[in-house]
Design an enzyme around this catalytic site. Structure first.
Site, short mmCIF file in Angstrom:
data_model
loop_
_atom_site.label_atom_id
_atom_site.label_comp_id
_atom_site.label_asym_id
_atom_site.label_seq_id
_atom_site.Cartn_x
_atom_site.Cartn_y
_atom_site.Cartn_z
N GLY A 212 0.79 -1.22 0.00
CA GLY A 212 0.00 0.00 0.00
C GLY A 212 0.82 1.27 0.00
N SER B 34 0.77 3.72 -2.33
CA SER B 34 0.25 4.80 -3.17
C SER B 34 -0.13 6.05 -2.38
CB SER B 34 -0.96 4.31 -3.97
OG SER B 34 -1.99 3.89 -3.11
N SER B 35 -0.23 5.93 -1.05
CA SER B 35 -0.60 7.08 -0.24
C SER B 35 -0.21 6.83 1.22
CB SER B 35 -2.12 7.34 -0.33
OG SER B 35 -2.84 6.25 0.21
N ASP C 10 -3.46 -7.04 -4.79
CA ASP C 10 -4.65 -6.93 -3.97
C ASP C 10 -4.42 -7.87 -2.80
OD1 ASP C 10 -7.09 -7.13 -2.71
OD2 ASP C 10 -8.25 -7.48 -4.53
N SER D 154 -0.49 -1.12 12.79
CA SER D 154 -1.78 -1.29 13.45
C SER D 154 -2.31 0.10 13.75
CB SER D 154 -1.60 -2.13 14.73
OG SER D 154 -2.82 -2.28 15.41
N TYR E 256 -13.20 -2.02 12.41
CA TYR E 256 -11.80 -1.59 12.34
C TYR E 256 -11.05 -2.12 13.56
CZ TYR E 256 -7.70 1.43 12.09
OH TYR E 256 -6.41 1.90 12.05
N LYS F 117 -7.79 -4.75 13.93
CA LYS F 117 -6.54 -4.34 14.56
C LYS F 117 -6.26 -5.14 15.83
CE LYS F 117 -5.39 -1.39 11.44
NZ LYS F 117 -4.31 -1.78 10.49
N THR G 19 -3.12 12.04 7.14
CA THR G 19 -2.96 11.22 5.94
C THR G 19 -4.31 11.01 5.30
OG1 THR G 19 -3.33 9.10 7.08
CG2 THR G 19 -1.08 9.97 7.08
#
Length: 276
Positions: A10, A12-13, A57, A135, A149, A153, A184
């Site tokens: 991940g 890309s950001s 993915d 996390s 979520y 975690k 972010t």
């Protein structure tokens, strides 16, 4: 530290992109996974020899194994794995759909588990390696409107705490990173919100709406500094099991754990009453 090869999911950001930028600037090699590479085109051009963009993915377990095999054939080593891919899902438990629940579990929990399982055999053969699991302080502290979520975690933290004991004899360290709120895309762009029900208006389950609105004030966490601390943690021996980033996150975690211990201590007689 000497030049290393890092695998980060991940990129890309958010933290993934910031980690990648800092590591490449320091001369390290980064294999970064994305689902769309629009935001990393500049890095591809700027670091053609040390930035290896791969599409993945993380909900596709077979693709994970194929990618890890491909990486080891090409790079021969992964010094550090950073499990960063993931997102937030907000809403009361009743408001969430089955599809939303399945997707966040597959991404945040199962995806991270399968990435770790895929690199273990290779790091074990290396007799070295570091796994950094992103996390959240939400892996220790729970808030209304964040149930799934938190489920992912808290789940990945339990998995990592067990696995770190299994991997220590092979000189493989595991660190769980628990950031607090940061500026972010996680909070101000990529957050998924359930279809809200009016029955939960003025309920703690919808308190997150204030947090997601930047006009109410931005998060205190600096993603640049947080990424720097994560990179530094890879050189600490032995590997710290957990690092918390952000003063508010640390204060909230300490208060929560102290209250939990206090509640447990009150149960001394109750617990003993069930012994033979």
């Amino acid at each position: 530290m000497n030049n290393q090869t890092w695998l980060i999911t991940g990129v890309s950001s958010g933290f993934g992109l910031e980690l990648t930028k800092q590591l490449l600037e320091k001369g390290h090699t980064v294999i970064g996974t994305v689902r769309n590479d629009d935001t990393v085109q500049t890095l591809i051009k700027q670091y053609p020899k040390t930035f290896d963009r791969e599409f993945l993915d993380v909900t596709d377990t077979e693709a994970i194994q194929l990618l890890i095999n491909k990486i080891y054939q090409k790079h021969k080593i992964i010094d550090v794995l950073v499990n960063n891919a993931g997102y937030g899902l907000f809403g009361a438990a009743e408001e969430l759909t089955d599809q939303e629940i399945d997707k966040i579990v597959a991404t945040n929990l199962t995806g991270s588990i399968q990435m770790i399982r895929a690199v273990i055999p290779f790091m074990r053969m290396q007799q070295a390696g570091r796994i950094i699991q992103i996390s959240s302080y939400g892996g220790q502290v729970a808030f209304a409107g964040n149930s799934m979520y938190h489920a992912t975690k808290w789940g990945i933290e339990g998995f990592c705490e067990s696995v770190t004991q299994e991997l220590a004899p092979f000189n493989i360290g595991v660190t769980i990173v628990e950031p607090g709120g940061a500026r972010t895309e996680f909070r101000y762009g990529s957050a998924h919100v359930a279809e809200l029900m009016p029955e939960y208006d003025n309920n703690p389950a919808h308190a997150f709406l204030t947090m997601l609105d930047p006009t109410n004030g931005l998060a205190a966490g600096d993603p640049v500094k947080m990424a720097t601390r994560m990179i530094e943690s890879a050189t600490v021996e032995p590997a710290p099991l957990r690092i918390i980033l952000g003063s508010q996150a640390l204060d909230s975690t300490i208060q929560t754990l102290e209250k939990r211990v206090e509640d447990f201590k009150k149960q001394t007689r109750l617990a003993a009453s069930t012994d033979f």
